[in-house]
Design a protein around this motif. Sequence first.
Motif, short mmCIF file in Angstrom:
data_model
loop_
_atom_site.label_atom_id
_atom_site.label_comp_id
_atom_site.label_asym_id
_atom_site.label_seq_id
_atom_site.Cartn_x
_atom_site.Cartn_y
_atom_site.Cartn_z
N ASP A 70 -8.15 2.62 -1.59
CA ASP A 70 -8.56 1.05 -1.39
C ASP A 70 -10.04 1.24 -1.08
OD1 ASP A 70 -9.19 -1.68 -0.88
OD2 ASP A 70 -7.72 -1.81 0.73
N HIS A 82 0.79 -1.25 0.04
CA HIS A 82 -0.04 0.08 0.08
C HIS A 82 0.87 1.12 0.05
CE1 HIS A 82 -3.56 -2.64 0.75
NE2 HIS A 82 -2.91 -2.96 1.93
N ASP A 87 -3.95 3.73 3.07
CA ASP A 87 -3.35 3.19 4.26
C ASP A 87 -2.44 3.95 5.32
OD1 ASP A 87 -2.57 0.35 5.34
OD2 ASP A 87 -0.48 1.32 5.24
N GLU A 96 -2.50 5.58 -2.29
CA GLU A 96 -3.29 4.50 -3.06
C GLU A 96 -4.68 4.39 -2.54
OE1 GLU A 96 -1.09 0.81 -3.37
OE2 GLU A 96 0.41 1.86 -4.52
#
Length: 310
Positions: free
Chosen positions: A63, A57, A97, A61
């Motif tokens: 998610d 991660h 993250d 990014e």
Amino acid sequence: MTVAAHPQQVAGAPATSGRRVATALLRDRAAVLSTVYLTLIVLMAVCAPLISAVTGHGPNEFDTAAVNTDLGGIPRGSLGGISAEHLLGVEPQNGRDILARIAHGARVSLLIAAAATALTTLLGVVLGMLAGFYQGWADQVICRVMDFLMAFPALIFMIAILSSLPQGDRSVLLVVVISVFGWPYLARVVRGQTMTLVNREFVEAARASGASTGALVFKEILPNLRSSLIVMTTLAVPGYVGTEAGLSFLGVGVAPPTPSWGQMIASSVGWYAVDPMYFAIPGLFLFLTVLSLTVLGDRLRAAFDAGEAS
């Protein structure tokens, strides 16, 4: 007899200043804990890309699978989405993250604080020694500049200056602005100590023996400022970490998407009630880092003071 006794005298010689300070710090539990924590933070900052590679991660990014879009983007699971995949949870709405952003944010915060401390120390030492060594008109000019800068409410003017400047590389701008307002405090201390040292017997003796100005400054005066400079720079770092975080929190520091602890805390304001971990984790890292740096600086000062008293 004299030759045989010489090794024993060397072996029984008193510990050097550095060794005495290190021994005092190793016996201080708070100093040891602070050093261990700061070492871990530095390692986290240095290894931030490796952490992202291992966890899979990156700091930016998204998610979306880690958040519940039906509930406004609240992280899935308990404690802000903490799981084996996201060790410190995820940000609401986008699922970034938090561990990756904490690690990369540590890199940004520590680099800015270290660079600002280095530049502040350089300016403070050079200008403070110039004022204290030469005195006269040089002292008057430098002192008036110091008084001018110290008269400003620094945080307000930092906000005003950074708000009016183009985005560009905000890290460089932060270092420059923080240093401009930070060096007078160190320079004032250096000036006072230099004025005291320049009239001491060992400096007068070196001057009478024909020592150059450079030799007087670098061999006689500067070494005697070492302990004060170490303590003051150590105590300056937590202040600059907090300043960077505060400016980023106010929106004039590090600009998105570059991660910053202050920026993360600012983003968490609207999520206090539903996801307190989003605020608590970066806030705890910032608090412990500033506390550890402050404790270590205070213990260093106490160790140097004890060494000078003995």
